[in-house]
Design a protein around this motif. Sequence first.
Motif, mmCIF file in Angstrom:
data_model
loop_
_atom_site.group_PDB
_atom_site.id
_atom_site.type_symbol
_atom_site.label_atom_id
_atom_site.label_comp_id
_atom_site.label_asym_id
_atom_site.label_seq_id
_atom_site.Cartn_x
_atom_site.Cartn_y
_atom_site.Cartn_z
ATOM 1 N N TYR A 1 12.718 -0.189 -2.422
ATOM 2 C CA TYR A 1 12.188 -0.830 -1.219
ATOM 3 C C TYR A 1 10.798 -0.250 -0.974
ATOM 4 N N PHE A 2 9.774 -1.060 -1.214
ATOM 5 C CA PHE A 2 8.402 -0.576 -1.051
ATOM 6 C C PHE A 2 8.116 -0.384 0.436
ATOM 7 N N PHE A 3 7.379 0.694 0.754
ATOM 8 C CA PHE A 3 7.017 0.979 2.141
ATOM 9 C C PHE A 3 5.547 0.666 2.343
ATOM 10 N N GLU A 4 5.191 -0.293 3.123
ATOM 11 C CA GLU A 4 6.020 -1.167 3.930
ATOM 12 C C GLU A 4 5.316 -2.510 4.058
ATOM 13 N N ALA A 5 5.925 -3.454 4.774
ATOM 14 C CA ALA A 5 5.349 -4.790 4.868
ATOM 15 C C ALA A 5 4.050 -4.826 5.681
ATOM 16 N N PHE A 6 4.100 -4.349 6.930
ATOM 17 C CA PHE A 6 2.959 -4.485 7.848
ATOM 18 C C PHE A 6 2.577 -3.142 8.453
ATOM 19 N N ASP A 7 1.274 -2.923 8.653
ATOM 20 C CA ASP A 7 0.814 -1.747 9.398
ATOM 21 C C ASP A 7 1.454 -1.751 10.789
ATOM 22 N N GLU A 8 1.768 -0.551 11.289
ATOM 23 C CA GLU A 8 2.371 -0.423 12.615
ATOM 24 C C GLU A 8 1.527 0.550 13.441
ATOM 25 N N ASN A 9 0.721 -0.009 14.346
ATOM 26 C CA ASN A 9 -0.222 0.818 15.099
ATOM 27 C C ASN A 9 0.422 1.663 16.190
ATOM 28 N N TRP A 10 1.687 1.416 16.513
ATOM 29 C CA TRP A 10 2.368 2.230 17.530
ATOM 30 C C TRP A 10 2.729 3.622 16.993
ATOM 31 N N LYS A 11 2.699 3.800 15.691
ATOM 32 C CA LYS A 11 3.196 5.045 15.087
ATOM 33 C C LYS A 11 2.194 6.188 15.206
ATOM 34 N N GLY A 12 2.729 7.408 15.262
ATOM 35 C CA GLY A 12 1.897 8.600 15.213
ATOM 36 C C GLY A 12 1.056 8.795 16.469
ATOM 37 N N SER A 13 -0.071 9.468 16.300
ATOM 38 C CA SER A 13 -0.957 9.810 17.434
ATOM 39 C C SER A 13 -1.797 8.599 17.848
ATOM 40 N N ASN A 14 -2.661 8.819 18.837
ATOM 41 C CA ASN A 14 -3.561 7.746 19.296
ATOM 42 C C ASN A 14 -4.761 7.551 18.378
ATOM 43 N N PRO B 1 -6.828 6.158 15.630
ATOM 44 C CA PRO B 1 -6.666 4.942 14.822
ATOM 45 C C PRO B 1 -6.588 5.206 13.321
ATOM 46 N N LEU B 2 -7.043 6.383 12.879
ATOM 47 C CA LEU B 2 -6.969 6.719 11.452
ATOM 48 C C LEU B 2 -5.737 7.558 11.109
ATOM 49 N N GLU B 3 -4.847 7.738 12.075
ATOM 50 C CA GLU B 3 -3.562 8.390 11.804
ATOM 51 C C GLU B 3 -2.907 7.737 10.581
ATOM 52 N N PRO B 4 -2.569 8.523 9.534
ATOM 53 C CA PRO B 4 -2.036 7.883 8.317
ATOM 54 C C PRO B 4 -0.744 7.096 8.539
ATOM 55 N N GLU B 5 0.067 7.497 9.532
ATOM 56 C CA GLU B 5 1.323 6.781 9.801
ATOM 57 C C GLU B 5 1.102 5.292 10.084
ATOM 58 N N LYS B 6 -0.109 4.949 10.522
ATOM 59 C CA LYS B 6 -0.402 3.561 10.914
ATOM 60 C C LYS B 6 -0.831 2.683 9.739
ATOM 61 N N HIS B 7 -0.956 3.242 8.534
ATOM 62 C CA HIS B 7 -1.670 2.543 7.459
ATOM 63 C C HIS B 7 -0.890 2.436 6.137
ATOM 64 N N TRP B 8 0.373 2.056 6.215
ATOM 65 C CA TRP B 8 1.174 1.936 4.995
ATOM 66 C C TRP B 8 1.457 0.491 4.603
ATOM 67 N N GLY B 9 1.138 -0.450 5.463
ATOM 68 C CA GLY B 9 1.479 -1.839 5.189
ATOM 69 C C GLY B 9 0.697 -2.427 4.024
ATOM 70 N N ILE B 10 1.314 -3.418 3.385
ATOM 71 C CA ILE B 10 0.575 -4.214 2.395
ATOM 72 C C ILE B 10 -0.143 -5.374 3.098
ATOM 73 N N TYR B 11 0.201 -5.527 4.399
ATOM 74 C CA TYR B 11 -0.547 -6.408 5.302
ATOM 75 C C TYR B 11 -1.000 -5.573 6.491
ATOM 76 N N ARG B 12 -2.140 -5.943 7.072
ATOM 77 C CA ARG B 12 -2.610 -5.249 8.265
ATOM 78 C C ARG B 12 -1.782 -5.682 9.481
ATOM 79 N N ALA B 13 -1.993 -4.970 10.587
ATOM 80 C CA ALA B 13 -1.239 -5.284 11.816
ATOM 81 C C ALA B 13 -1.511 -6.705 12.308
ATOM 82 N N ASP B 14 -2.705 -7.251 11.975
ATOM 83 C CA ASP B 14 -3.007 -8.637 12.371
ATOM 84 C C ASP B 14 -2.487 -9.661 11.355
ATOM 85 N N ARG B 15 -1.715 -9.168 10.381
ATOM 86 C CA ARG B 15 -1.023 -9.996 9.355
ATOM 87 C C ARG B 15 -1.957 -10.501 8.265
#
Length: 303
Positions: free
Chosen positions: A266-279, A281-295
């Motif tokens: 199961y590849f991680f992950e489909a979409f970026d999730e900006n709610w994750k991690g700290s405030n 915007p470059l927090e790595p937790e927010k940047h794993w999607g193969i699509y951005r948060a705006d799809r």
Amino acid sequence: MTNNVLPFSRAICYSGYRDGQSPDGQEFPSYEQVKQDLLILKDDWQSLRLYASDAHSETILQVIDNEKMPFDVMLGAYITAEINNAQCPWGGVYSQEKLQANRQQNEIQINRLTELTNNYSNIVSSVSIGNEASVSWTDHLVPTESLLEYAKYAKSKVSQPVTFCENYIPWLDQLRPLANELDIISIHSYPVWEFKSIAEGLAYTIANYQAVTEAHPNKQVIITEAGWATNSNGRGIERHNVNEEFQRQYFHELIDWAQQHQVLVYFFEAFDENWKGSNDPLEPEKHWGIYRADRTPKLVMQH
């Protein structure tokens, strides 16, 4: 391998929280938003991994069912800390009252997991009793005895195979009693979190996988998280080690290996999730999607 419980498929981790939504705030994606996501994913993926037995997962199952979408689902339970973990860098210590309340919530979550599974038994292909709840750095540490209890309970209530999703390291030793109870062992491998270069990435994931398969030769081992971030503020992941080109390379190398060896990943992950991690915007937790948060698609999905 003769001990495979789940067949190989093209599989991805899916959580549909958009900007302004989060499980913490109980702001869940709508039916139409989930439908839009699944229409984006359906031509490339067959299997989805979901993280909690909550309103979001129920909506996803409803969309798949109502819209006759071609997905099967690994349904998860989100379980929280039952014991303190002073080793967690971002806070894993709670009051006894909180730990007791968490235990009660965990029992409710496991129960909901089995209910949703039975309600959507034609869609749910496997169930996971938790996620990263035994690794040394977790802020939601759950003792192996509790995990064993939850696994036995889930197995008594559902016909689907039961697993637990965790970093590869605990499977080598502390989780042996749990491994014996489970139908499938699910591991996570993140070379970039362990300061591996993109050139070392695939080999490192294969080594993680092989270590666990050698430790448990009679169990199917699958990978329920492996991916490559596309941005970082330098905390935990070096900035120079993440970008969309590296994600594309690791993705194709991993998926090709998985297909060749018929290993369910199961590849991680489909979409970026900006709610994750700290405030940040470059927090790595927010940047794993193969699509951005705006799809919009990142490089790897620009066909």
